[in-house]
Enzyme design. Structure first.
Site, short mmCIF file in Angstrom:
data_model
loop_
_atom_site.label_atom_id
_atom_site.label_comp_id
_atom_site.label_asym_id
_atom_site.label_seq_id
_atom_site.Cartn_x
_atom_site.Cartn_y
_atom_site.Cartn_z
N ASN A 13 49.48 62.03 43.98
CA ASN A 13 49.33 61.42 42.68
C ASN A 13 50.01 59.85 42.86
O ASN A 13 50.66 59.17 41.87
CB ASN A 13 49.91 61.80 41.43
CG ASN A 13 51.11 62.50 41.60
OD1 ASN A 13 51.22 63.36 42.57
ND2 ASN A 13 52.04 62.18 40.86
N GLY A 14 50.03 59.23 44.12
CA GLY A 14 50.66 57.93 44.46
C GLY A 14 49.66 56.97 44.34
O GLY A 14 48.30 56.99 43.88
N LEU A 15 50.06 55.49 45.00
CA LEU A 15 49.23 54.55 44.91
C LEU A 15 47.85 54.60 45.49
O LEU A 15 46.77 54.43 44.99
CB LEU A 15 49.77 53.21 45.44
CG LEU A 15 49.01 51.86 45.49
CD1 LEU A 15 48.79 51.65 44.00
CD2 LEU A 15 49.86 50.78 46.29
N SER A 43 55.38 56.31 45.92
CA SER A 43 54.88 54.77 45.49
C SER A 43 55.83 54.11 44.36
O SER A 43 56.25 52.93 44.40
CB SER A 43 53.43 54.82 44.98
OG SER A 43 52.50 55.25 45.98
N ALA A 46 58.88 52.28 45.42
CA ALA A 46 58.64 50.85 46.22
C ALA A 46 59.25 49.82 45.34
O ALA A 46 59.01 49.54 44.46
CB ALA A 46 57.28 50.76 46.52
N GLU A 114 60.70 39.43 53.53
CA GLU A 114 61.40 40.65 53.84
C GLU A 114 61.22 40.52 55.41
O GLU A 114 60.69 39.81 56.11
CB GLU A 114 60.59 42.02 53.54
CG GLU A 114 60.91 42.12 51.94
CD GLU A 114 60.04 43.37 51.54
OE1 GLU A 114 60.71 44.03 50.46
OE2 GLU A 114 59.03 43.72 51.85
N HIS A 231 65.26 52.95 56.90
CA HIS A 231 65.58 51.39 56.33
C HIS A 231 66.92 51.43 56.52
O HIS A 231 67.82 52.06 56.64
CB HIS A 231 65.03 51.77 54.69
CG HIS A 231 65.10 50.30 54.02
ND1 HIS A 231 66.30 49.69 53.85
CD2 HIS A 231 64.07 49.84 53.55
CE1 HIS A 231 65.89 48.60 53.14
NE2 HIS A 231 64.65 48.75 53.01
N ARG A 278 62.95 46.06 61.22
CA ARG A 278 63.77 47.17 60.50
C ARG A 278 64.48 47.91 61.47
O ARG A 278 65.51 48.64 61.47
CB ARG A 278 62.81 48.06 59.80
CG ARG A 278 63.11 47.97 58.27
CD ARG A 278 62.31 48.70 57.66
NE ARG A 278 62.02 47.86 56.36
CZ ARG A 278 61.18 48.20 55.42
NH1 ARG A 278 60.65 49.38 55.43
NH2 ARG A 278 61.10 47.61 54.51
N HIS A 339 62.98 56.67 55.76
CA HIS A 339 62.51 55.57 54.54
C HIS A 339 60.93 55.91 54.60
O HIS A 339 60.16 55.83 53.63
CB HIS A 339 62.82 54.35 54.74
CG HIS A 339 62.01 53.24 53.65
ND1 HIS A 339 62.45 53.61 52.46
CD2 HIS A 339 61.44 52.28 53.78
CE1 HIS A 339 61.80 52.61 51.61
NE2 HIS A 339 61.14 51.81 52.64
N ARG A 374 56.66 50.49 60.82
CA ARG A 374 55.77 49.74 59.93
C ARG A 374 56.50 48.47 59.52
O ARG A 374 57.84 48.33 59.06
CB ARG A 374 55.93 50.49 58.54
CG ARG A 374 55.18 49.99 57.64
CD ARG A 374 55.02 50.88 56.38
NE ARG A 374 56.37 51.08 55.84
CZ ARG A 374 57.03 50.60 54.91
NH1 ARG A 374 56.49 49.76 54.06
NH2 ARG A 374 58.38 50.75 54.61
N LEU A 380 52.03 49.44 50.67
CA LEU A 380 51.39 49.23 49.42
C LEU A 380 49.95 48.58 49.79
O LEU A 380 48.94 49.10 49.30
CB LEU A 380 52.22 48.52 48.32
CG LEU A 380 53.28 49.27 47.93
CD1 LEU A 380 54.03 48.58 46.71
CD2 LEU A 380 53.42 50.71 47.22
C1 SIN Z 1 62.04 47.28 50.45
O1 SIN Z 1 62.14 46.86 49.28
O2 SIN Z 1 63.00 47.03 51.48
C2 SIN Z 1 61.24 48.32 50.83
C3 SIN Z 1 59.95 47.71 51.12
C4 SIN Z 1 59.23 48.71 52.22
O3 SIN Z 1 59.66 49.56 52.61
O4 SIN Z 1 57.95 48.23 52.21
#
Ligand code: SIN
Length: 504
Positions: A13-15, A43, A46, A114, A231, A278, A339, A374, A380
């Site tokens: 039941n996520g995105l 989700s 996020a 990011e 993360h 990352r 993460h 990723r 998303l």
């Molecule tokens: C974050 O807000 O750092 C996470 C974003 C992500 O993992 O895509």
């Protein structure tokens, strides 16, 4: 409608799950199985946002390039191209649900930045994008009587015909403890990743790898599962079941990492410093932590104005303040934390698996977008694009199974050494966490992987038949941990998120 034949039966039941359900025609009979409540899904956690090319200065080629670089050569370029090209459309689709994306004064979408992104391209709702999107989609479900939501229903296994096609799911109704078979024309696995094999994860308690484990048992191909993303900046506080995330957007908006000697150590690591991909930032932090006697480094955004911080990071500010940390005045203690599951059930860009009528979407799937690591906020995007494509393919009844590109995973017999058996720890979740953290974490080794392989195999073959939800989850977690371990043992290169000290 219980036990009727569904047109589409969605586990999760996520995105991705909700996007698919809402993209199918209103005459389809659709069921959504939530292991817990509708509101409980990964989700919703996020923070950062959804990446798409929306700025005139940006280009599809830039976004494709950044994704390929982060994925360290293991992305499927054709998939990357198609998903990135459909980014704008995905955002417009979301806008119809009145998602309150942050805007500039001229009404255009505010874009943040990011790690690994060469441009500002993250559409966001302050620092709680996932929650805002999911609220919008959950609201929309209320106007769709053809979509039935079943809370506290756990999918246990995939039902197949003797010919091997998928025909539904075996489901445990948690209130009544009844296990029944639910039949469906199309079955969709969208139950998220396997974060809960680790003791420190940003993923919620529901993420016990159920989709991946069910797919493994059914004979699906699993790909890239050794690539577990850590993360760089989880909030480093003791005794948390689910680690609170300090979004990468904090670094995107100027946050600086410092070690205990107050040195800005990322400058020496990568030209993008704090905004390097990352895996690089996470390993650099882990290495600083190993050199010092504190289990964290500092992330400082306090040089930005109070108003700026409050406007961009209201959720992070409030959460930290409740824990006694005023991020407008002081640095935040952070450490790397599990993460994201970069690999998963092998699918094409529409979510097709190698089993006919079985689809897999979201974090549980491996479309080829993420490769070995990723790129932030691409997940998303992947959920929306692939789920909308799956809806089209289902409507057109394009259900042909994918050919296998590598053998399916089998848990072959492992010869046990007698001494090892005598000292084998008993299975419980805390022990699994220790094994995962020690041997399947940011830094792996040949010896560590071999030890984990033996322990995990022993635990799994001796696990009693599952009775409760927790037993089923443990069973799934163990199977997923084994799959990660085996894939890591077979991986001969240090690439992306996989780092084995015994490889060059
Ligand atoms: C974050 O807000 O750092 C996470 C974003 C992500 O993992 O895509």
């Amino acid at each position: 409608m219980m036990n009727a034949e569904w047109d589409v039966l969605i586990m999760g039941n996520g995105l991705a799950a909700l996007t698919l359900a809402l993209s199918l025609p209103t005459h389809y009979r659709i069921a959504i199985l939530c292991k817990n409540r509708l509101q409980h899904n990964a989700s919703s956690y996020a923070q950062g946002g959804i990446a798409a090319v929306l700025d005139q200065e940006d280009s599809l080629e830039n976004h494709i390039h950044d994704t390929l670089i982060a994925g360290a050569g293991l992305c499927d370029e054709a998939v990357v191209r198609q998903i990135v090209q459909q980014g704008q459309e995905a955002i417009y689709w979301l806008l119809q649900f009145a998602i309150p994306f942050d805007q500039n004064t001229d009404g255009s979408l505010h874009l943040t930045r990011e790690g690994g992104h060469s441009m500002r391209r993250i559409a966001h709702v302050a620092d709680h994008t996932g929650a805002a999107i999911m609220q919008g989609l959950q609201q929309a479900l209320c106007h769709r009587p053809n979509i039935a939501v079943f809370e506290r229903h756990m999918a246990l296994d995939i039902l197949k015909t003797p010919a091997g096609d998928s025909i539904g799911l075996r489901v445990l109704a948690q209130e009544t403890h009844n296990i029944t078979d639910w039949y469906a024309q199309h079955t969709v696995l969208a139950g998220g990743g396997l974060g809960q094999i680790y003791p420190h994860t940003t993923t919620p308690m529901e993420c016990t790898g159920d989709s991946i484990a069910m797919a493994l048992r059914a004979g699906c191909e699993i790909k890239n599962i050794e690539f577990i993303q850590f993360h760089p900046t989880g909030l480093a506080l003791p005794h948390q079941q689910q680690t609170f995330l300090i979004s990468e957007a904090v670094r995107g908006e100027g946050g600086i990492l410092r070690n205990q000697q107050q040195q800005r150590f990322m400058l020496a690591q990568h030209p993008l410093a704090e905004l390097a991909p990352r895996d690089i930032v996470a390993r650099a932090i882990a290495s600083e932590i190993n050199k010092q006697n504190q289990l964290f480094v500092w992330l400082d955004i306090s040089h930005r104005s109070k108003e700026f911080i409050r406007h961009h990071f209201p959720n992070i500010e409030a959460h930290c303040l409740a824990k006694g940390i005023d991020i407008t005045q002081q640095a935040i203690p952070v450490c790397p934390v599990q993460h994201y599951t970069c690999g998963g059930v092998a699918t094409d860009i529409d979510g097709r698996t190698n089993i006919a009528y079985l689809w897999c979407l979201g974090e549980a799937a491996c479309t080829g977008l993420h490769g070995a690591n990723r790129l932030a906020s691409n997940s998303l995007l992947e959920c929306v694009v692939t789920a909308r494509r799956a809806a089209q393919a289902i409507m057109q009844n394009h259900t042909m199974a994918l050919p296998l590109s590598s053998p399916v995973w089998v848990d072959e017999h492992i010869a046990m050494d007698r001494n090892a058996l005598q000292t084998m720890p008993l299975f419980h979740r805390a022990n699994l966490h220790q094994v995962a953290e020690k041997y399947l974490g940011i830094q792996r080794s040949h010896q560590g992987l071999a030890t984990a392989d033996m322990i995990l195999h022993h635990w799994r073959v001796h696990l009693p038949a599952p009775q409760t939800v927790e037993d089923y989850e443990n069973y799934n977690l163990l199977l997923c941990a084994q799959a990660v371990c085996k894939a890591a043992m077979q991986q001969k290169h240090n690439i992306g998120t996989h780092y084995n000290i015994d490889l060059t």
